[in-house]
Design a protein around this motif. Sequence first.
Motif, PDB file in Angstrom:
ATOM      1  N   LEU A 210       0.824  -1.205   0.000  1.00 59.05           N
ATOM      2  CA  LEU A 210       0.000   0.000   0.000  1.00 59.05           C
ATOM      3  C   LEU A 210       0.861   1.259   0.000  1.00 59.05           C
ATOM      4  O   LEU A 210       0.587   2.216  -0.711  1.00 59.05           O
ATOM      5  CB  LEU A 210      -0.913   0.022   1.237  1.00 59.05           C
ATOM      6  N   ILE A 211       1.904   1.234   0.844  1.00 58.86           N
ATOM      7  CA  ILE A 211       2.741   2.428   1.046  1.00 58.86           C
ATOM      8  C   ILE A 211       4.182   1.986   1.254  1.00 58.86           C
ATOM      9  O   ILE A 211       4.436   1.001   1.957  1.00 58.86           O
ATOM     10  CB  ILE A 211       2.284   3.223   2.296  1.00 58.86           C
ATOM     11  N   GLN A 212       5.144   2.692   0.661  1.00 64.88           N
ATOM     12  CA  GLN A 212       6.537   2.597   1.058  1.00 64.88           C
ATOM     13  C   GLN A 212       7.110   4.000   1.072  1.00 64.88           C
ATOM     14  O   GLN A 212       7.266   4.629   0.017  1.00 64.88           O
ATOM     15  CB  GLN A 212       7.379   1.724   0.121  1.00 64.88           C
ATOM     16  N   GLN A 213       7.409   4.501   2.259  1.00 65.45           N
ATOM     17  CA  GLN A 213       7.965   5.840   2.373  1.00 65.45           C
ATOM     18  C   GLN A 213       8.491   6.070   3.784  1.00 65.45           C
ATOM     19  O   GLN A 213       8.201   5.283   4.698  1.00 65.45           O
ATOM     20  CB  GLN A 213       6.921   6.901   2.021  1.00 65.45           C
ATOM     21  N   PRO A 214       9.273   7.118   3.993  1.00 63.92           N
ATOM     22  CA  PRO A 214       9.723   7.439   5.347  1.00 63.92           C
ATOM     23  C   PRO A 214       8.536   7.660   6.281  1.00 63.92           C
ATOM     24  O   PRO A 214       7.513   8.228   5.878  1.00 63.92           O
ATOM     25  CB  PRO A 214      10.525   8.732   5.152  1.00 63.92           C
ATOM     26  N   VAL A 215       8.683   7.213   7.528  1.00 61.89           N
ATOM     27  CA  VAL A 215       7.590   7.326   8.496  1.00 61.89           C
ATOM     28  C   VAL A 215       7.185   8.779   8.693  1.00 61.89           C
ATOM     29  O   VAL A 215       5.994   9.102   8.745  1.00 61.89           O
ATOM     30  CB  VAL A 215       7.992   6.674   9.837  1.00 61.89           C
ATOM     31  N   LYS A 216       8.176   9.672   8.797  1.00 53.64           N
ATOM     32  CA  LYS A 216       7.859  11.083   9.005  1.00 53.64           C
ATOM     33  C   LYS A 216       7.029  11.636   7.849  1.00 53.64           C
ATOM     34  O   LYS A 216       6.058  12.375   8.059  1.00 53.64           O
ATOM     35  CB  LYS A 216       9.135  11.904   9.171  1.00 53.64           C
ATOM     36  N   GLU A 217       7.395  11.260   6.630  1.00 53.03           N
ATOM     37  CA  GLU A 217       6.655  11.731   5.455  1.00 53.03           C
ATOM     38  C   GLU A 217       5.228  11.207   5.467  1.00 53.03           C
ATOM     39  O   GLU A 217       4.274  11.926   5.139  1.00 53.03           O
ATOM     40  CB  GLU A 217       7.382  11.276   4.190  1.00 53.03           C
ATOM     41  N   LEU A 218       5.075   9.938   5.844  1.00 52.71           N
ATOM     42  CA  LEU A 218       3.740   9.347   5.932  1.00 52.71           C
ATOM     43  C   LEU A 218       2.873  10.094   6.946  1.00 52.71           C
ATOM     44  O   LEU A 218       1.732  10.480   6.652  1.00 52.71           O
ATOM     45  CB  LEU A 218       3.851   7.871   6.328  1.00 52.71           C
ATOM     46  N   LEU A 251     -19.110   9.304  10.177  1.00 50.31           N
ATOM     47  CA  LEU A 251     -18.209   8.690   9.198  1.00 50.31           C
ATOM     48  C   LEU A 251     -16.772   8.882   9.646  1.00 50.31           C
ATOM     49  O   LEU A 251     -16.387   9.969  10.086  1.00 50.31           O
ATOM     50  CB  LEU A 251     -18.392   9.342   7.827  1.00 50.31           C
ATOM     51  N   GLU A 252     -15.971   7.822   9.515  1.00 56.77           N
ATOM     52  CA  GLU A 252     -14.528   7.917   9.727  1.00 56.77           C
ATOM     53  C   GLU A 252     -13.838   7.354   8.503  1.00 56.77           C
ATOM     54  O   GLU A 252     -14.171   6.272   8.016  1.00 56.77           O
ATOM     55  CB  GLU A 252     -14.084   7.135  10.958  1.00 56.77           C
ATOM     56  N   THR A 253     -12.847   8.100   7.984  1.00 56.55           N
ATOM     57  CA  THR A 253     -12.056   7.626   6.860  1.00 56.55           C
ATOM     58  C   THR A 253     -10.667   8.255   6.929  1.00 56.55           C
ATOM     59  O   THR A 253     -10.453   9.223   7.664  1.00 56.55           O
ATOM     60  CB  THR A 253     -12.731   7.956   5.513  1.00 56.55           C
ATOM     61  N   PHE A 254      -9.731   7.705   6.174  1.00 58.34           N
ATOM     62  CA  PHE A 254      -8.359   8.208   6.134  1.00 58.34           C
ATOM     63  C   PHE A 254      -8.024   8.602   4.708  1.00 58.34           C
ATOM     64  O   PHE A 254      -8.453   7.942   3.751  1.00 58.34           O
ATOM     65  CB  PHE A 254      -7.376   7.140   6.624  1.00 58.34           C
ATOM     66  N   SER A 255      -7.227   9.653   4.581  1.00 67.43           N
ATOM     67  CA  SER A 255      -6.904  10.138   3.237  1.00 67.43           C
ATOM     68  C   SER A 255      -5.605  10.937   3.275  1.00 67.43           C
ATOM     69  O   SER A 255      -5.231  11.504   4.305  1.00 67.43           O
ATOM     70  CB  SER A 255      -8.036  11.016   2.701  1.00 67.43           C
ATOM     71  N   PHE A 256      -4.930  10.978   2.106  1.00 63.90           N
ATOM     72  CA  PHE A 256      -3.748  11.822   1.941  1.00 63.90           C
ATOM     73  C   PHE A 256      -4.119  13.198   1.387  1.00 63.90           C
ATOM     74  O   PHE A 256      -3.254  14.048   1.196  1.00 63.90           O
ATOM     75  CB  PHE A 256      -2.730  11.144   1.019  1.00 63.90           C
ATOM     76  N   PHE A 287      -1.677   2.845  10.151  1.00 66.46           N
ATOM     77  CA  PHE A 287      -1.691   1.450   9.694  1.00 66.46           C
ATOM     78  C   PHE A 287      -3.115   0.899   9.668  1.00 66.46           C
ATOM     79  O   PHE A 287      -3.550   0.292   8.686  1.00 66.46           O
ATOM     80  CB  PHE A 287      -0.812   0.611  10.623  1.00 66.46           C
ATOM     81  N   ILE A 288      -3.853   1.116  10.754  1.00 62.08           N
ATOM     82  CA  ILE A 288      -5.239   0.635  10.813  1.00 62.08           C
ATOM     83  C   ILE A 288      -6.094   1.318   9.748  1.00 62.08           C
ATOM     84  O   ILE A 288      -6.916   0.691   9.095  1.00 62.08           O
ATOM     85  CB  ILE A 288      -5.817   0.861  12.228  1.00 62.08           C
ATOM     86  N   GLY A 289      -5.880   2.629   9.585  1.00 62.65           N
ATOM     87  CA  GLY A 289      -6.661   3.358   8.589  1.00 62.65           C
ATOM     88  C   GLY A 289      -6.422   2.879   7.187  1.00 62.65           C
ATOM     89  O   GLY A 289      -7.348   2.826   6.369  1.00 62.65           O
ATOM     90  N   LEU A 290      -5.166   2.528   6.859  1.00 56.98           N
ATOM     91  CA  LEU A 290      -4.833   2.122   5.500  1.00 56.98           C
ATOM     92  C   LEU A 290      -5.172   0.652   5.210  1.00 56.98           C
ATOM     93  O   LEU A 290      -5.492   0.306   4.066  1.00 56.98           O
ATOM     94  CB  LEU A 290      -3.338   2.339   5.247  1.00 56.98           C
ATOM     95  N   THR A 291      -5.114  -0.184   6.231  1.00 58.36           N
ATOM     96  CA  THR A 291      -5.354  -1.608   6.011  1.00 58.36           C
ATOM     97  C   THR A 291      -6.762  -2.053   6.418  1.00 58.36           C
ATOM     98  O   THR A 291      -7.188  -3.153   6.051  1.00 58.36           O
ATOM     99  CB  THR A 291      -4.329  -2.470   6.801  1.00 58.36           C
ATOM    100  N   GLY A 292      -7.459  -1.236   7.177  1.00 61.04           N
ATOM    101  CA  GLY A 292      -8.781  -1.606   7.657  1.00 61.04           C
ATOM    102  C   GLY A 292      -8.703  -2.202   9.057  1.00 61.04           C
ATOM    103  O   GLY A 292      -7.670  -2.749   9.470  1.00 61.04           O
ATOM    104  N   LYS A 293      -9.780  -2.067   9.789  1.00 62.72           N
ATOM    105  CA  LYS A 293      -9.779  -2.475  11.193  1.00 62.72           C
ATOM    106  C   LYS A 293      -9.791  -3.985  11.369  1.00 62.72           C
ATOM    107  O   LYS A 293      -9.407  -4.494  12.422  1.00 62.72           O
ATOM    108  CB  LYS A 293     -10.985  -1.858  11.916  1.00 62.72           C
TER     109      LYS A 293
END
Length: 294
Positions: A210-218, A251-256, A287-293
Amino acid sequence: MENIIECNNLTHYYGKRLIYENLSFSVPKGRILGLLGKNGTGKTTTINILSGYLKPRSGQCSIFGQDIQAMHPSTRRNIGLLIEGHVQYQFMTIREIEKFYSAFYPGQWRKEAYYDLMDKLKVAPGQRISRMSCGQRSQVALGLILAQNPELLVLDDFSLGLDPGYRRLFDYLRDYARSENKTVFLTSHIIQDMERLVDDCIIMDYGRILIQQPVKELLDTIRRYTCTLPEGYKMPEDKDFYHPSLIRNTLETFSFLPQQEVENRFKALQVPYSDLKCETVNLEDAFIGLTGKY
């Protein structure tokens, strides 16, 4: 930046079950990278491929520029591997197992690194490994790897079974790797405290990255959004909103996307929202937001 690990288009099956397809990633020299994913997403499969125990159905993987299936033994000695189960020969003492393993690494063994860690963790040299907890045994295993003095440390489910004081081990590993310019590749499905250890993260879902990047950037870019919606409303699908969940009328969702773009997108989708809120999150919540609960 030089890459210590290069994996390109890895595909693997167990029988007819696809684990992942065309998986590609790299690990730069001197970085601590965490491969994070739920159980069953292929983390241990990846470790087994990296260690040469498992040959992928297709794709290529190299460490230090050498194909892992044809790696020279002198190169392999430069990789420290910790897998689930930790230390073998549990009938030995702390002192005995250090002497035993030192014979396999003539010319590069640094016993002071091992005993320095044992001293910090208050483990007595005469203590028998069989009488230790799982967390203590993992500390012994890490000490043996540090004494091996490898350029690359590969740690499978590093946090598994660690005792309540295990944060000291995370801090020690982080400080050691940075001071010695070591490269660390580790896996975990327990995300709590990974934020304080890893520089970069790969977040895996079933069959893909799903994601590969520095933690701070994420953490600088991902946000949790909540808003109020009519009860029973079904949110339209949109690739920029991860795992939207509606409980009663919240509603709860995660987004960039930044907040203004979320508002514009909601309006374009004709979402009847109100009271939109935007929050920063820690790595575990991301992590939970991107992969689902579930």
